[in-house]
Design a protein around this motif. Structure first.
Motif, mmCIF file in Angstrom:
data_model
loop_
_atom_site.group_PDB
_atom_site.id
_atom_site.type_symbol
_atom_site.label_atom_id
_atom_site.label_comp_id
_atom_site.label_asym_id
_atom_site.label_seq_id
_atom_site.Cartn_x
_atom_site.Cartn_y
_atom_site.Cartn_z
ATOM 1 N N ILE A 79 18.009 -21.125 -15.271
ATOM 2 C CA ILE A 79 19.229 -20.462 -15.729
ATOM 3 C C ILE A 79 19.627 -19.386 -14.723
ATOM 4 N N ASP A 80 20.887 -19.418 -14.311
ATOM 5 C CA ASP A 80 21.431 -18.441 -13.371
ATOM 6 C C ASP A 80 21.987 -17.250 -14.143
ATOM 7 N N LEU A 81 21.345 -16.097 -13.990
ATOM 8 C CA LEU A 81 21.776 -14.877 -14.680
ATOM 9 C C LEU A 81 22.746 -14.039 -13.854
ATOM 10 N N THR A 82 23.089 -14.509 -12.657
ATOM 11 C CA THR A 82 23.880 -13.689 -11.739
ATOM 12 C C THR A 82 25.147 -13.094 -12.359
ATOM 13 N N PRO A 83 25.919 -13.844 -13.175
ATOM 14 C CA PRO A 83 27.123 -13.235 -13.756
ATOM 15 C C PRO A 83 26.829 -12.086 -14.722
ATOM 16 N N ALA A 84 25.597 -11.994 -15.190
ATOM 17 C CA ALA A 84 25.277 -11.018 -16.234
ATOM 18 C C ALA A 84 24.326 -9.919 -15.791
ATOM 19 N N VAL A 85 23.493 -10.208 -14.806
ATOM 20 C CA VAL A 85 22.411 -9.282 -14.459
ATOM 21 C C VAL A 85 22.546 -8.831 -13.007
ATOM 22 N N GLU A 86 22.543 -7.523 -12.823
ATOM 23 C CA GLU A 86 22.602 -6.953 -11.483
ATOM 24 C C GLU A 86 21.201 -6.550 -11.046
ATOM 25 N N ILE A 87 20.770 -7.061 -9.899
ATOM 26 C CA ILE A 87 19.512 -6.617 -9.306
ATOM 27 C C ILE A 87 19.778 -6.253 -7.853
ATOM 28 N N ILE A 88 19.122 -5.213 -7.392
ATOM 29 C CA ILE A 88 19.347 -4.681 -6.044
ATOM 30 C C ILE A 88 17.992 -4.442 -5.388
ATOM 31 N N ASP A 89 17.886 -4.837 -4.134
ATOM 32 C CA ASP A 89 16.686 -4.472 -3.397
ATOM 33 C C ASP A 89 17.069 -3.719 -2.130
ATOM 34 N N TYR A 90 16.073 -3.115 -1.502
ATOM 35 C CA TYR A 90 16.304 -2.349 -0.289
ATOM 36 C C TYR A 90 16.018 -3.184 0.949
ATOM 37 N N LYS A 91 16.875 -3.046 1.927
ATOM 38 C CA LYS A 91 16.592 -3.617 3.233
ATOM 39 C C LYS A 91 15.460 -2.802 3.839
ATOM 40 N N HIS A 92 14.418 -3.476 4.306
ATOM 41 C CA HIS A 92 13.256 -2.755 4.814
ATOM 42 C C HIS A 92 12.632 -3.503 5.975
ATOM 43 N N SER A 93 11.731 -2.826 6.645
ATOM 44 C CA SER A 93 11.005 -3.467 7.739
ATOM 45 C C SER A 93 9.909 -4.357 7.166
ATOM 46 N N TYR A 94 9.264 -5.116 8.034
ATOM 47 C CA TYR A 94 8.136 -5.954 7.624
ATOM 48 C C TYR A 94 6.864 -5.510 8.336
ATOM 49 N N SER A 95 6.756 -4.193 8.515
ATOM 50 C CA SER A 95 5.609 -3.624 9.212
ATOM 51 C C SER A 95 4.325 -3.752 8.417
ATOM 52 N N HIS A 96 4.447 -4.077 7.093
ATOM 53 C CA HIS A 96 3.257 -4.233 6.272
ATOM 54 C C HIS A 96 2.560 -5.564 6.531
ATOM 55 N N PRO A 99 0.822 -1.220 0.000
ATOM 56 C CA PRO A 99 0.000 0.000 0.000
ATOM 57 C C PRO A 99 0.853 1.266 0.000
ATOM 58 N N PHE A 100 0.420 2.245 -0.751
ATOM 59 C CA PHE A 100 1.145 3.504 -0.835
ATOM 60 C C PHE A 100 0.838 4.435 0.330
ATOM 61 N N ASP A 101 -0.045 4.024 1.230
ATOM 62 C CA ASP A 101 -0.259 4.820 2.440
ATOM 63 C C ASP A 101 0.758 4.468 3.519
ATOM 64 N N ASN A 102 1.638 3.517 3.220
ATOM 65 C CA ASN A 102 2.780 3.217 4.075
ATOM 66 C C ASN A 102 3.960 4.010 3.534
ATOM 67 N N GLY A 103 4.383 5.028 4.269
ATOM 68 C CA GLY A 103 5.402 5.947 3.762
ATOM 69 C C GLY A 103 6.696 5.289 3.357
ATOM 70 N N GLU A 104 7.150 4.298 4.145
ATOM 71 C CA GLU A 104 8.399 3.613 3.840
ATOM 72 C C GLU A 104 8.318 2.932 2.483
ATOM 73 N N PHE A 105 7.264 2.177 2.260
ATOM 74 C CA PHE A 105 7.165 1.406 1.031
ATOM 75 C C PHE A 105 6.771 2.264 -0.161
ATOM 76 N N ALA A 106 6.019 3.320 0.077
ATOM 77 C CA ALA A 106 5.706 4.236 -1.017
ATOM 78 C C ALA A 106 6.992 4.816 -1.593
ATOM 79 N N ALA A 107 7.898 5.242 -0.715
ATOM 80 C CA ALA A 107 9.163 5.834 -1.164
ATOM 81 C C ALA A 107 10.025 4.799 -1.886
ATOM 82 N N ILE A 108 10.111 3.602 -1.319
ATOM 83 C CA ILE A 108 10.919 2.549 -1.941
ATOM 84 C C ILE A 108 10.377 2.197 -3.317
ATOM 85 N N GLN A 109 9.076 2.003 -3.421
ATOM 86 C CA GLN A 109 8.476 1.588 -4.688
ATOM 87 C C GLN A 109 8.595 2.670 -5.743
#
Length: 233
Positions: free
Chosen positions: A186-203, A10-20
């Motif tokens: 298929i493992d794409l790790t050598p070719a594809v970079e993906i990054i996520d944010y460390k976040h809380s699980y308050s949702h 939900p976008f009414d959660n400030g933390e996740f709205a900003a991350i998304q």
């Protein structure tokens, strides 16, 4: 060429709205720009999709109000404009390497491509007018578990999927196991970079805590093939 689909918190959660807003903006910068479909009707999603030019689709929910993975994937098969689909978490940053790997995979008929993710240790609003890639890479570490946040595959690959609730360990484990069983992981790790944010699980009102990792979906041990190409951003 590619359809990304996801579900948002939900976008009414400030933390996740900003991350998304941060992460999904990076999706729009991919070239060529992929089709982006947001599944579900969480608070603020309709307005966000209209603002960003994304498609929105209705899906089924569990009795606890959690999106159903099988409904998401079935809907993507039904309405996506492209033949290659990417199930991706709404808190994952994508780089142009995703599109370059997709181009290289065009000769592969039967595959489910995954990648191990890195994690940004703190949230920062990205300045897309400057070097946003450098900004996001400032505080990274390898995640100890395989990403269950990135599954790229052609339409028709899965067939019938069990009625899983989204963002639960069983979902990732089943997808990894099924793709590996078909000799298609298929493992794409050598070719594809993906990054996520460390976040809380308050949702998650039922726990408010991070889910336990019942299984470790290790790409290195479970993949059938490794995609060997220099990482490109």
């Amino acid at each position: 060429m590619l359809t990304l689909f996801t579900t948002c918190r939900p976008f009414d959660n400030g933390e996740f709205a900003a991350i998304q807003r941060n992460t999904m903006k990076t999706w729009t910068l991919l070239e060529p720009r992929p089709e982006i479909i947001v599944m579900g009707n969480e608070a603020g999603v309709a307005d966000f999709c209209k603002e960003m030019g994304f498609r929105q689709a209705d899906i089924e929910y569990s009795k606890h109000g959690t999106p159903m993975l099988d409904s998401m994937m079935s809907k993507a098969e039904e309405i996506a404009s492209n033949n290659i689909l990417l199930l991706v978490s709404s808190d994952v940053i994508l780089f142009q390497s995703t599109m370059k790997a997709l181009k290289a995979l065009k000769e592969v008929e039967n595959f489910c491509a995954v990648a191990r993710k890195k994690q940004q240790q703190f949230f920062q609003e990205l300045d897309f007018e400057r070097d946003w890639k450098g900004q996001v890479r400032e505080a990274l570490r390898w995640n100890l578990i395989t990403s269950g946040d990135f599954f790229m595959y052609p339409k028709g690959f899965w067939g019938k999927i069990p009625p899983f609730i989204i963002v639960r360990t069983a979902c990732d484990s089943w997808l990894f196991h099924e793709a590996s069983r078909r000799d298609a992981l298929i493992d794409l790790t050598p070719a594809v970079e993906i990054i996520d944010y460390k976040h809380s699980y308050s949702h998650r009102p039922e726990t408010g805590k991070k889910r336990s990792n019942i299984t470790t979906n290790c790409v290195a041990t479970r993949s059938n093939r490794q995609f060997l190409m220099p990482t490109m951003s």
